[in-house]
Design a protein around this motif. Structure first.
Motif, PDB file in Angstrom:
ATOM      1  N   ASN A 103       0.830  -1.205   0.000  1.00 43.60           N
ATOM      2  CA  ASN A 103       0.000   0.000   0.000  1.00 43.60           C
ATOM      3  C   ASN A 103       0.866   1.257   0.000  1.00 43.60           C
ATOM      4  N   TYR A 104       1.987   1.219   0.740  1.00 49.69           N
ATOM      5  CA  TYR A 104       2.905   2.349   0.763  1.00 49.69           C
ATOM      6  C   TYR A 104       3.503   2.572  -0.632  1.00 49.69           C
ATOM      7  N   ILE A 105       3.933   1.485  -1.256  1.00 49.96           N
ATOM      8  CA  ILE A 105       4.512   1.577  -2.607  1.00 49.96           C
ATOM      9  C   ILE A 105       3.472   2.130  -3.577  1.00 49.96           C
ATOM     10  N   SER A 106       2.249   1.625  -3.513  1.00 47.15           N
ATOM     11  CA  SER A 106       1.187   2.092  -4.413  1.00 47.15           C
ATOM     12  C   SER A 106       0.886   3.565  -4.203  1.00 47.15           C
ATOM     13  N   SER A 107       0.756   3.988  -2.956  1.00 51.01           N
ATOM     14  CA  SER A 107       0.435   5.392  -2.698  1.00 51.01           C
ATOM     15  C   SER A 107       1.599   6.294  -3.103  1.00 51.01           C
ATOM     16  N   THR A 108       2.828   5.836  -2.899  1.00 52.53           N
ATOM     17  CA  THR A 108       3.991   6.612  -3.326  1.00 52.53           C
ATOM     18  C   THR A 108       4.008   6.746  -4.837  1.00 52.53           C
ATOM     19  N   LEU A 109       3.724   5.650  -5.527  1.00 55.69           N
ATOM     20  CA  LEU A 109       3.693   5.681  -6.989  1.00 55.69           C
ATOM     21  C   LEU A 109       2.610   6.631  -7.476  1.00 55.69           C
TER      22      LEU A 109
ATOM     23  N   LEU B 289       3.199   9.945  -9.823  1.00 50.88           N
ATOM     24  CA  LEU B 289       2.868   9.777 -11.243  1.00 50.88           C
ATOM     25  C   LEU B 289       2.992  11.076 -12.046  1.00 50.88           C
ATOM     26  N   PRO B 290       2.513  12.195 -11.540  1.00 50.41           N
ATOM     27  CA  PRO B 290       2.680  13.430 -12.335  1.00 50.41           C
ATOM     28  C   PRO B 290       4.150  13.755 -12.629  1.00 50.41           C
ATOM     29  N   ILE B 291       5.018  13.502 -11.675  1.00 51.33           N
ATOM     30  CA  ILE B 291       6.450  13.759 -11.877  1.00 51.33           C
ATOM     31  C   ILE B 291       7.017  12.789 -12.908  1.00 51.33           C
ATOM     32  N   ILE B 292       6.651  11.514 -12.787  1.00 51.36           N
ATOM     33  CA  ILE B 292       7.127  10.496 -13.732  1.00 51.36           C
ATOM     34  C   ILE B 292       6.631  10.809 -15.132  1.00 51.36           C
ATOM     35  N   GLU B 293       5.347  11.195 -15.250  1.00 47.35           N
ATOM     36  CA  GLU B 293       4.789  11.541 -16.561  1.00 47.35           C
ATOM     37  C   GLU B 293       5.506  12.742 -17.162  1.00 47.35           C
ATOM     38  N   ALA B 294       5.735  13.769 -16.366  1.00 46.12           N
ATOM     39  CA  ALA B 294       6.408  14.977 -16.865  1.00 46.12           C
ATOM     40  C   ALA B 294       7.824  14.657 -17.327  1.00 46.12           C
ATOM     41  N   GLU B 295       8.523  13.844 -16.557  1.00 45.94           N
ATOM     42  CA  GLU B 295       9.887  13.461 -16.930  1.00 45.94           C
ATOM     43  C   GLU B 295       9.882  12.650 -18.224  1.00 45.94           C
ATOM     44  N   ALA B 296       8.926  11.735 -18.370  1.00 44.12           N
ATOM     45  CA  ALA B 296       8.841  10.911 -19.582  1.00 44.12           C
ATOM     46  C   ALA B 296       8.547  11.789 -20.795  1.00 44.12           C
ATOM     47  N   VAL B 297       7.638  12.742 -20.659  1.00 45.63           N
ATOM     48  CA  VAL B 297       7.310  13.640 -21.764  1.00 45.63           C
ATOM     49  C   VAL B 297       8.547  14.437 -22.173  1.00 45.63           C
ATOM     50  N   THR B 298       9.258  14.969 -21.208  1.00 38.83           N
ATOM     51  CA  THR B 298      10.473  15.735 -21.508  1.00 38.83           C
ATOM     52  C   THR B 298      11.495  14.883 -22.246  1.00 38.83           C
TER      53      THR B 298
ATOM     54  N   ASN C  24       9.997   4.318 -16.993  1.00 37.27           N
ATOM     55  CA  ASN C  24       8.946   5.277 -16.664  1.00 37.27           C
ATOM     56  C   ASN C  24       7.734   5.120 -17.577  1.00 37.27           C
ATOM     57  N   LEU C  25       7.976   4.848 -18.856  1.00 42.23           N
ATOM     58  CA  LEU C  25       6.856   4.616 -19.765  1.00 42.23           C
ATOM     59  C   LEU C  25       6.067   3.375 -19.349  1.00 42.23           C
ATOM     60  N   GLN C  26       6.783   2.360 -18.931  1.00 43.54           N
ATOM     61  CA  GLN C  26       6.118   1.141 -18.473  1.00 43.54           C
ATOM     62  C   GLN C  26       5.274   1.431 -17.227  1.00 43.54           C
ATOM     63  N   VAL C  27       5.812   2.228 -16.309  1.00 44.72           N
ATOM     64  CA  VAL C  27       5.104   2.576 -15.076  1.00 44.72           C
ATOM     65  C   VAL C  27       3.805   3.319 -15.384  1.00 44.72           C
ATOM     66  N   ILE C  28       3.832   4.231 -16.354  1.00 44.76           N
ATOM     67  CA  ILE C  28       2.631   5.006 -16.672  1.00 44.76           C
ATOM     68  C   ILE C  28       1.750   4.316 -17.713  1.00 44.76           C
ATOM     69  N   GLY C  29       2.159   3.119 -18.144  1.00 42.22           N
ATOM     70  CA  GLY C  29       1.307   2.322 -19.026  1.00 42.22           C
ATOM     71  C   GLY C  29       1.399   2.667 -20.492  1.00 42.22           C
TER      72      GLY C  29
END
Length: 181
Positions: free
Chosen positions: A109-115, A119-128, A142-147
């Protein structure tokens, strides 16, 4: 010796009706339930409790270890089924399993809530990284993490961005973008 298992609070009730009401308010992590008891049986009780407390660990205790009770316990993902007459070491083993289950659940649950919070940070980094064409292992992860699937060659990917503040008209959009071009 509950403290040996990191268990701080224990509540007991004489029947399933009181147990249901107590669990709604108290939200225990571990439930020890007999199968045959006054009111509804332990299987019916734990079905209701699982809908309220989906991550609780269930230990069934019963003198009726028939096939139907065992199948019901498995269906509820019980961590253990202890037969009567009770042998303390079996109960301790079941409690240790339940505590381990709770620790794993808590960690997941901690890992899920942290993820989710990142997510917005991971998405922004992937887009950049995609914009600048920096294809790294971190980007692939990161792409795998955001699907978003990543394919090395022969495949184009389209990334759709949605503005939090939608542009009302084209003039407004170009007026805000042109000074930066």
């Amino acid at each position: 010796h509950w403290a040996d298992f990191d268990i701080e609070q224990i509540r007991a009730t004489p029947d399933s009706g009181e147990a249901l009401e107590l669990c709604k308010a108290w939200k225990p992590d571990i439930i020890l339930s007999d199968i045959k008891m006054p009111g509804m049986d332990g299987i019916a009780l734990c079905k209701k409790l699982k809908s309220i407390l989906p991550n609780c660990a269930i230990i069934f205790i019963s003198g009726y270890a028939d096939k139907e009770n065992l199948k019901a316990a498995i269906g509820l993902s019980a961590v253990s089924f202890v037969e009567k007459p009770i042998i303390i070491s079996e109960v301790e083993e079941a409690i240790a399993k339940a505590v381990d289950y709770c620790h794993r659940n808590s960690h997941n649950n901690y890992i899920s809530s942290t993820l989710v919070s990142n997510l917005p940070i991971i998405e922004a980094e992937a887009v950049t990284e995609l914009i600048y064409g920096n294809i790294t292992e971190k980007l692939k992860h990161n792409l795998q993490v955001i699907g978003v699937p990543f394919k090395e060659k022969g495949c184009y990917q389209v990334l759709q961005l949605q503005s939090q503040n939608p542009v009302k008209n084209r003039a407004e959009f170009f007026g805000s973008v042109l000074p930066f071009i």
